[in-house]
Write an enzyme that holds these catalytic residues in place. Structure first.
Site, PDB file in Angstrom:
ATOM      1  N   ILE A  87       0.845  -1.201   0.000  1.00 17.01           N
ATOM      2  CA  ILE A  87       0.000   0.000   0.000  1.00 17.01           C
ATOM      3  C   ILE A  87       0.881   1.251   0.000  1.00 17.01           C
ATOM      4  CG2 ILE A  87      -1.776   1.290   1.256  1.00 17.01           C
ATOM      5  CD1 ILE A  87      -2.743  -1.387   2.443  1.00 17.01           C
TER       6      ILE A  87
ATOM      7  N   TYR B  61      -2.176 -10.156  15.833  1.00 18.42           N
ATOM      8  CA  TYR B  61      -2.106  -9.029  14.883  1.00 18.42           C
ATOM      9  C   TYR B  61      -3.288  -8.076  15.096  1.00 18.42           C
ATOM     10  CZ  TYR B  61      -2.798  -6.600  10.410  1.00 18.42           C
ATOM     11  OH  TYR B  61      -3.013  -5.642   9.452  1.00 18.42           O
TER      12      TYR B  61
HETATM   13  P1  NAD Z   1       3.478  -4.597   3.476  1.00 11.92           P
HETATM   14  O1  NAD Z   1       4.112  -5.686   4.264  1.00 11.92           O
HETATM   15  O2  NAD Z   1       3.556  -4.673   2.005  1.00 11.92           O
HETATM   16  O3  NAD Z   1       4.025  -3.191   3.967  1.00 11.92           O
HETATM   17  C1  NAD Z   1       4.525  -2.982   5.267  1.00 11.92           C
HETATM   18  C2  NAD Z   1       5.828  -2.194   5.127  1.00 11.92           C
HETATM   19  O4  NAD Z   1       6.304  -1.912   6.440  1.00 11.92           O
HETATM   20  C3  NAD Z   1       6.918  -2.957   4.393  1.00 11.92           C
HETATM   21  O5  NAD Z   1       7.544  -2.134   3.444  1.00 11.92           O
HETATM   22  C4  NAD Z   1       7.907  -3.340   5.501  1.00 11.92           C
HETATM   23  O6  NAD Z   1       9.236  -3.451   5.024  1.00 11.92           O
HETATM   24  C5  NAD Z   1       7.708  -2.187   6.472  1.00 11.92           C
HETATM   25  N1  NAD Z   1       8.064  -2.526   7.840  1.00 11.92           N
HETATM   26  C6  NAD Z   1       7.684  -3.616   8.552  1.00 11.92           C
HETATM   27  N2  NAD Z   1       8.220  -3.583   9.773  1.00 11.92           N
HETATM   28  C7  NAD Z   1       8.954  -2.438   9.848  1.00 11.92           C
HETATM   29  C8  NAD Z   1       9.749  -1.833  10.848  1.00 11.92           C
HETATM   30  N3  NAD Z   1       9.908  -2.415  12.041  1.00 11.92           N
HETATM   31  N4  NAD Z   1      10.336  -0.646  10.581  1.00 11.92           N
HETATM   32  C9  NAD Z   1      10.183  -0.041   9.379  1.00 11.92           C
HETATM   33  N5  NAD Z   1       9.448  -0.577   8.380  1.00 11.92           N
HETATM   34  C10 NAD Z   1       8.830  -1.758   8.615  1.00 11.92           C
HETATM   35  O7  NAD Z   1       1.936  -4.543   3.948  1.00 11.92           O
HETATM   36  P2  NAD Z   1       0.718  -3.675   3.375  1.00 11.92           P
HETATM   37  O8  NAD Z   1      -0.319  -4.631   2.913  1.00 11.92           O
HETATM   38  O9  NAD Z   1       1.202  -2.623   2.447  1.00 11.92           O
HETATM   39  O10 NAD Z   1       0.188  -3.018   4.730  1.00 11.92           O
HETATM   40  C11 NAD Z   1       0.416  -1.643   5.042  1.00 11.92           C
HETATM   41  C12 NAD Z   1      -0.386  -1.327   6.294  1.00 11.92           C
HETATM   42  O11 NAD Z   1      -1.787  -1.525   6.051  1.00 11.92           O
HETATM   43  C13 NAD Z   1      -0.021  -2.207   7.490  1.00 11.92           C
HETATM   44  O12 NAD Z   1      -0.048  -1.406   8.650  1.00 11.92           O
HETATM   45  C14 NAD Z   1      -1.150  -3.228   7.524  1.00 11.92           C
HETATM   46  O13 NAD Z   1      -1.361  -3.719   8.831  1.00 11.92           O
HETATM   47  C15 NAD Z   1      -2.315  -2.392   7.027  1.00 11.92           C
HETATM   48  N6  NAD Z   1      -3.388  -3.204   6.421  1.00 11.92           N
HETATM   49  C16 NAD Z   1      -3.224  -3.785   5.195  1.00 11.92           C
HETATM   50  C17 NAD Z   1      -4.272  -4.536   4.654  1.00 11.92           C
HETATM   51  C18 NAD Z   1      -4.163  -5.176   3.296  1.00 11.92           C
HETATM   52  O14 NAD Z   1      -5.169  -5.739   2.802  1.00 11.92           O
HETATM   53  N7  NAD Z   1      -3.015  -5.138   2.619  1.00 11.92           N
HETATM   54  C19 NAD Z   1      -5.467  -4.700   5.364  1.00 11.92           C
HETATM   55  C20 NAD Z   1      -5.563  -4.122   6.624  1.00 11.92           C
HETATM   56  C21 NAD Z   1      -4.543  -3.341   7.133  1.00 11.92           C
END
Ligand code: NAD
Length: 315
Positions: free
Chosen positions: A22, A148
């Site tokens: 995202i 989570y």
């Molecule tokens: P993703 O794993 O692709 O992105 C998460 C990013 O955070 C990654 O680039 C990762 O390298 C970085 N990251 C993780 N731990 C870290 C740390 N300790 N320090 C710095 N960077 C760190 O996941 P996403 O799907 O893009 O999710 C983005 C956000 O949206 C998250 O908070 C997730 O919980 C939330 N979310 C996503 C969905 C979905 O359907 N994709 C649904 C609900 C909530």
């Protein structure tokens, strides 16, 4: 200029987790709007796929207070997306999950307040849990069934308690199942799209757990990004679902993938997985009232476009 007539070109913006699925879409949109963008990401699951030299990248963890202080310095707006997002990994390492998803969110809230930045936090529909009444309404008592979901709930609390005492302007956005290119391979449902597309192209059977009639509220990633921009431009100081209010079955998704591949799908059915939620859908009353969404970003045509984009992107 965003739909809310907000001048992004004058803003210094931070995106934690900006190298993720995202986050990458958000960063690209912010750059297109003219914002100065800084990304803090440890690349644990993310990739730096952007070619834009004007994106300032800090490769570090959100659990480092010095990296976070550097990242928030001088920011007008901060989007906090970095998180441990794998449900099984959070179960296996609950202390790590707490440090990243709860403690770092509290740090983000404190630093946003200190820098007078408005904050948008990526929360999740996982906070509702499997026993939620449908559609999931923001006012319902959270019943997360996994580490989570519980961590996202606590992260929200860290923010809402500062909103309540008047020290922070922020919005927590509870994303439902976000769909778009660059999706992590281990996320259920949305990440199945490229896998299903590959199987259909190779005339292989698809493995479906259950009867395929389970439903999800699939959110095109452009809707998630639009909601974040609007929430940043006009902080609601609330927690909102980012959903479409529409239940789509897995079989409907397979039909769209099959049409995009121009080939029939062969479905192989397996017993349902006990941990799978049967149905999920978000109430969109607040999203409509406060952010004027989902509008055209949440229609069946928008979902079809998002799925087709994933299929074609996957080659
Ligand atoms: P993703 O794993 O692709 O992105 C998460 C990013 O955070 C990654 O680039 C990762 O390298 C970085 N990251 C993780 N731990 C870290 C740390 N300790 N320090 C710095 N960077 C760190 O996941 P996403 O799907 O893009 O999710 C983005 C956000 O949206 C998250 O908070 C997730 O919980 C939330 N979310 C996503 C969905 C979905 O359907 N994709 C649904 C609900 C909530």
């Amino acid at each position: 200029m965003s739909t809310f007539d907000y001048d992004w070109s004058a803003r210094q913006v931070l995106v934690t987790g900006g190298a993720g699925f995202i986050g990458t879409h958000l960063v690209n949109r912010l750059r297109a709007e003219g914002a100065r963008v800084r990304v803090l990401d440890n690349l644990s699951t993310g990739r730096t796929t952007w070619a834009d030299p004007n994106i300032e990248f800090i490769e570090d963890t959100v659990t480092s207070s010095s990296a976070m202080a550097q990242a928030f310095d001088g920011c007008d707006v901060a989007f906090h997306l970095a998180a441990m997002v794998s449900v099984p990994e959070c179960e296996q390492a609950p202390d790590d999950c707490r440090r990243v998803n709860v403690d770092a969110t509290a740090t983000a809230a404190r630093l946003a307040a200190e820098n007078n930045a408005s904050l948008v936090m990526a929360s999740s529909c996982a906070i509702y849990g499997p026993d939620a009444s449908l559609p999931c309404v923001e006012s319902a008592t959270p019943q997360p069934s996994c580490v989570y979901g519980a961590s996202k709930c606590e992260g929200e609390h860290a923010i809402t308690s500062m909103i309540r005492n008047g020290s922070l302007e922020a919005t927590c956005l509870r994303f439902f199942n976000v769909v778009g290119s660059g999706q992590r391979p281990d996320v259920p449902y949305a990440a199945a799209i490229p896998i299903f597309a590959a199987a259909i192209r190779a005339d292989q059977p698809l493995h479906i757990f259950g009867d395929g009639k389970q439903t999800r509220d699939f959110v095109p990633v452009d809707l998630a990004v639009e909601a974040m921009l609007r929430a940043a431009a006009t902080p609601c100081n609330r927690t909102l679902n980012v959903a479409t209010g529409t239940q789509t079955t897995l079989l409907d998704v397979i039909d769209i993938i099959s049409a995009a591949c121009n080939r029939p799908a062969q479905c192989g059915y397996k017993p349902p997985r006990p941990e799978d939620i049967r149905h999920s859908v978000g109430d969109i009353t607040l999203l409509q009232k406060l952010l004027g969404l989902p509008e055209q970003w949440g229609t069946p045509a928008a979902l079809r476009n998002a799925i087709e984009h994933v299929v074609h992107h996957a080659g």
